[in-house]
Design a protein around this motif. Structure first.
Motif, PDB file in Angstrom:
ATOM      1  N   TYR A  11       0.897  -1.155   0.000  1.00 18.95           N
ATOM      2  CA  TYR A  11       0.000   0.000   0.000  1.00 18.95           C
ATOM      3  C   TYR A  11       0.934   1.203   0.000  1.00 18.95           C
ATOM      4  O   TYR A  11       1.545   1.502   1.041  1.00 18.95           O
ATOM      5  CB  TYR A  11      -0.892   0.006   1.244  1.00 18.95           C
ATOM      6  N   ALA A  16       2.705  -5.033   2.627  1.00 19.13           N
ATOM      7  CA  ALA A  16       1.686  -5.775   3.389  1.00 19.13           C
ATOM      8  C   ALA A  16       1.855  -7.279   3.253  1.00 19.13           C
ATOM      9  O   ALA A  16       1.431  -8.031   4.135  1.00 19.13           O
ATOM     10  CB  ALA A  16       0.289  -5.366   2.931  1.00 19.13           C
ATOM     11  N   PRO A  35      -4.068 -13.295  12.542  1.00 19.22           N
ATOM     12  CA  PRO A  35      -4.611 -12.184  13.329  1.00 19.22           C
ATOM     13  C   PRO A  35      -5.041 -11.012  12.446  1.00 19.22           C
ATOM     14  O   PRO A  35      -4.714 -10.957  11.267  1.00 19.22           O
ATOM     15  CB  PRO A  35      -3.448 -11.787  14.241  1.00 19.22           C
ATOM     16  N   ASN A  36      -5.758 -10.065  13.040  1.00 16.65           N
ATOM     17  CA  ASN A  36      -6.177  -8.852  12.322  1.00 16.65           C
ATOM     18  C   ASN A  36      -4.965  -8.147  11.749  1.00 16.65           C
ATOM     19  O   ASN A  36      -3.924  -8.050  12.397  1.00 16.65           O
ATOM     20  CB  ASN A  36      -6.879  -7.877  13.280  1.00 16.65           C
ATOM     21  N   GLY A  37      -5.126  -7.674  10.519  1.00 11.24           N
ATOM     22  CA  GLY A  37      -4.054  -6.908   9.905  1.00 11.24           C
ATOM     23  C   GLY A  37      -2.937  -7.763   9.336  1.00 11.24           C
ATOM     24  O   GLY A  37      -1.913  -7.246   8.879  1.00 11.24           O
ATOM     25  N   ALA A  38      -3.117  -9.088   9.325  1.00 12.38           N
ATOM     26  CA  ALA A  38      -2.068  -9.991   8.847  1.00 12.38           C
ATOM     27  C   ALA A  38      -1.855  -9.883   7.342  1.00 12.38           C
ATOM     28  O   ALA A  38      -0.783 -10.212   6.832  1.00 12.38           O
ATOM     29  CB  ALA A  38      -2.409 -11.434   9.211  1.00 12.38           C
ATOM     30  N   GLY A  39      -2.903  -9.457   6.620  1.00 13.43           N
ATOM     31  CA  GLY A  39      -2.781  -9.363   5.164  1.00 13.43           C
ATOM     32  C   GLY A  39      -3.700 -10.328   4.423  1.00 13.43           C
ATOM     33  O   GLY A  39      -3.584 -10.497   3.206  1.00 13.43           O
ATOM     34  N   LYS A  40      -4.630 -10.939   5.128  1.00  8.91           N
ATOM     35  CA  LYS A  40      -5.515 -11.948   4.513  1.00  8.91           C
ATOM     36  C   LYS A  40      -6.377 -11.328   3.409  1.00  8.91           C
ATOM     37  O   LYS A  40      -6.486 -11.873   2.315  1.00  8.91           O
ATOM     38  CB  LYS A  40      -6.401 -12.603   5.586  1.00  8.91           C
ATOM     39  N   SER A  41      -6.986 -10.184   3.725  1.00 10.82           N
ATOM     40  CA  SER A  41      -7.830  -9.533   2.705  1.00 10.82           C
ATOM     41  C   SER A  41      -6.987  -9.062   1.525  1.00 10.82           C
ATOM     42  O   SER A  41      -7.412  -9.161   0.369  1.00 10.82           O
ATOM     43  CB  SER A  41      -8.567  -8.337   3.294  1.00 10.82           C
ATOM     44  N   THR A  42      -5.811  -8.551   1.821  1.00  6.72           N
ATOM     45  CA  THR A  42      -4.925  -8.103   0.739  1.00  6.72           C
ATOM     46  C   THR A  42      -4.635  -9.265  -0.210  1.00  6.72           C
ATOM     47  O   THR A  42      -4.655  -9.101  -1.433  1.00  6.72           O
ATOM     48  CB  THR A  42      -3.602  -7.569   1.339  1.00  6.72           C
ATOM     49  N   GLU A  83     -15.370  -9.354   1.951  1.00  4.69           N
ATOM     50  CA  GLU A  83     -15.628  -9.094   3.358  1.00  4.69           C
ATOM     51  C   GLU A  83     -16.721  -8.023   3.458  1.00  4.69           C
ATOM     52  O   GLU A  83     -16.747  -7.066   2.672  1.00  4.69           O
ATOM     53  CB  GLU A  83     -14.333  -8.577   4.019  1.00  4.69           C
ATOM     54  N   GLU A 160     -13.938 -13.822   5.162  1.00  5.32           N
ATOM     55  CA  GLU A 160     -14.662 -13.721   6.447  1.00  5.32           C
ATOM     56  C   GLU A 160     -16.175 -13.903   6.309  1.00  5.32           C
ATOM     57  O   GLU A 160     -16.948 -13.047   6.775  1.00  5.32           O
ATOM     58  CB  GLU A 160     -14.392 -12.355   7.112  1.00  5.32           C
TER      59      GLU A 160
HETATM   60  P1  ATP Z   1      -8.516  -8.089   9.051  1.00  4.79           P
HETATM   61  O1  ATP Z   1      -8.795  -9.443   9.591  1.00  4.79           O
HETATM   62  O2  ATP Z   1      -8.413  -7.039  10.117  1.00  4.79           O
HETATM   63  O3  ATP Z   1      -9.348  -7.693   7.864  1.00  4.79           O
HETATM   64  P2  ATP Z   1      -6.366  -8.808   7.258  1.00  4.79           P
HETATM   65  O4  ATP Z   1      -5.533  -9.962   7.682  1.00  4.79           O
HETATM   66  O5  ATP Z   1      -7.389  -9.029   6.219  1.00  4.79           O
HETATM   67  O6  ATP Z   1      -6.998  -8.159   8.536  1.00  4.79           O
HETATM   68  P3  ATP Z   1      -5.428  -6.677   5.596  1.00  4.79           P
HETATM   69  O7  ATP Z   1      -6.716  -5.953   5.640  1.00  4.79           O
HETATM   70  O8  ATP Z   1      -5.067  -7.378   4.350  1.00  4.79           O
HETATM   71  O9  ATP Z   1      -5.345  -7.689   6.798  1.00  4.79           O
HETATM   72  O10 ATP Z   1      -4.286  -5.650   5.971  1.00  4.79           O
HETATM   73  C1  ATP Z   1      -2.878  -5.967   5.888  1.00  4.79           C
HETATM   74  C2  ATP Z   1      -2.047  -4.745   6.210  1.00  4.79           C
HETATM   75  O11 ATP Z   1      -2.223  -3.764   5.200  1.00  4.79           O
HETATM   76  C3  ATP Z   1      -2.417  -4.068   7.534  1.00  4.79           C
HETATM   77  O12 ATP Z   1      -1.232  -3.598   8.131  1.00  4.79           O
HETATM   78  C4  ATP Z   1      -3.286  -2.912   7.094  1.00  4.79           C
HETATM   79  O13 ATP Z   1      -3.189  -1.855   8.005  1.00  4.79           O
HETATM   80  C5  ATP Z   1      -2.700  -2.541   5.760  1.00  4.79           C
HETATM   81  N1  ATP Z   1      -3.745  -2.005   4.856  1.00  4.79           N
HETATM   82  C6  ATP Z   1      -4.888  -2.607   4.500  1.00  4.79           C
HETATM   83  N2  ATP Z   1      -5.603  -1.843   3.656  1.00  4.79           N
HETATM   84  C7  ATP Z   1      -4.886  -0.702   3.490  1.00  4.79           C
HETATM   85  C8  ATP Z   1      -5.087   0.503   2.736  1.00  4.79           C
HETATM   86  N3  ATP Z   1      -6.158   0.663   1.970  1.00  4.79           N
HETATM   87  N4  ATP Z   1      -4.122   1.446   2.817  1.00  4.79           N
HETATM   88  C9  ATP Z   1      -3.024   1.268   3.582  1.00  4.79           C
HETATM   89  N5  ATP Z   1      -2.779   0.167   4.311  1.00  4.79           N
HETATM   90  C10 ATP Z   1      -3.691  -0.806   4.270  1.00  4.79           C
END
Ligand code: ATP
Length: 234
Positions: A11, A16, A35-42, A83, A160
């Motif tokens: 990002y 990420a 965990p939250n913020g791990a990067g799964k959605s990315t 999600e 999710e």
């Molecule tokens: P969650 O379970 O909270 O959705 P996740 O595992 O899906 O978490 P991501 O949403 O992929 O995690 O986020 C991975 C990293 O990228 C995190 O550090 C998040 O802060 C960062 N991130 C996600 N979206 C953006 C964005 N649009 N701009 C900047 N950073 C982002």
């Protein structure tokens, strides 16, 4: 079906994902937990073409889709249940479903697709003319899954699907995941309900701070101290 190799994602300047390797074989359900913020959605967004600041390969049935635009990734047999459902609140249930069949080949199968979704989720059939925004959270999740199925995917990415749903509805969603898989659709499942996810999966990956930190059979991960510590916080 899916073979991701050395995937990095950013990002802006912030990285990420770091060298992620993930695969899904034909007919498998594979969980991605962390965990939250791990990067799964990315990661699922990168596969679906919604996140294009990446390096590495994302091969779907042998074709690298890492530079294919989101609206063309469906041509390769991939559909995403995003999600937060993202249904079109001011459109009817039926029209939301039809939107899923946006590709020409899916349009040709529209009637059969609608019937399949209505068998899977009879409540959507009952509410066909209702506005999607008036559905319960669980019904909206079923609609989001149904819409993705109408694209006729061979690989379904689910981000999710059980988030925020009542336990009895979560059961229905997991039953649907099994039924969809039994139809021959491979599934990559991102879930915060790790135990439930691993129950339906053959294998899983643990993502933490953008890196795959563990992988194994569902049984291995269920018993793993690392999973209990890093994902479940136990
Ligand atoms: P969650 O379970 O909270 O959705 P996740 O595992 O899906 O978490 P991501 O949403 O992929 O995690 O986020 C991975 C990293 O990228 C995190 O550090 C998040 O802060 C960062 N991130 C996600 N979206 C953006 C964005 N649009 N701009 C900047 N950073 C982002």
């Amino acid at each position: 079906m899916l073979e991701i190799q050395g995937l990095d994602a950013w990002y802006g300047q912030a990285q990420a994902l770091w060298g992620v390797d993930v695969s899904v074989a034909d007919g498998e359900i594979v969980s991605l937990v962390g965990p939250n913020g791990a990067g799964k959605s990315t990661l699922v967004q990168a596969i679906a073409g919604l996140h294009r600041s990446t390096r590495g390969t994302i091969a779907v049935e042998g074709v690298d889709v890492s530079r294919v635009p989101a609206h063309r990734v469906g041509d390769h047999g991939v559909a995403l249940v995003p999600e937060g459902r993202r249904v079109f609140a001011r459109m009817s249930v039926h029209d939301n479903l039809v939107l899923g069949a946006y590709r020409r080949s899916a349009r040709a199968q529209l009637t059969a697709g609608l019937e399949r979704v209505q068998t899977l989720f009879p409540r959507l059939a009952e509410r066909s003319t209702q506005l999607a925004g008036s559905l319960s959270g669980g019904e909206q999740q079923m609609l989001a899954i149904g819409r993705a199925l109408l694209a006729g995917p061979r690989l379904l990415l689910m981000d999710e699907p059980s988030l925020g749903l009542a336990p009895v509805v979560v059961d229905e969603v997991f039953d649907a995941i099994r039924a969809i898989n039994a139809d021959g659709v491979s599934v990559l499942l991102v879930e915060q309900d790790v135990e439930r996810a691993l129950e339906v999966s053959r294998r899983g990956y643990v993502l933490a701070e953008g890196r795959i930190v563990a992988t194994g059979s569902a049984a291995e991960l269920t018993g793993s101290a690392l999973v209990r510590r890093s994902v479940l916080g136990l």
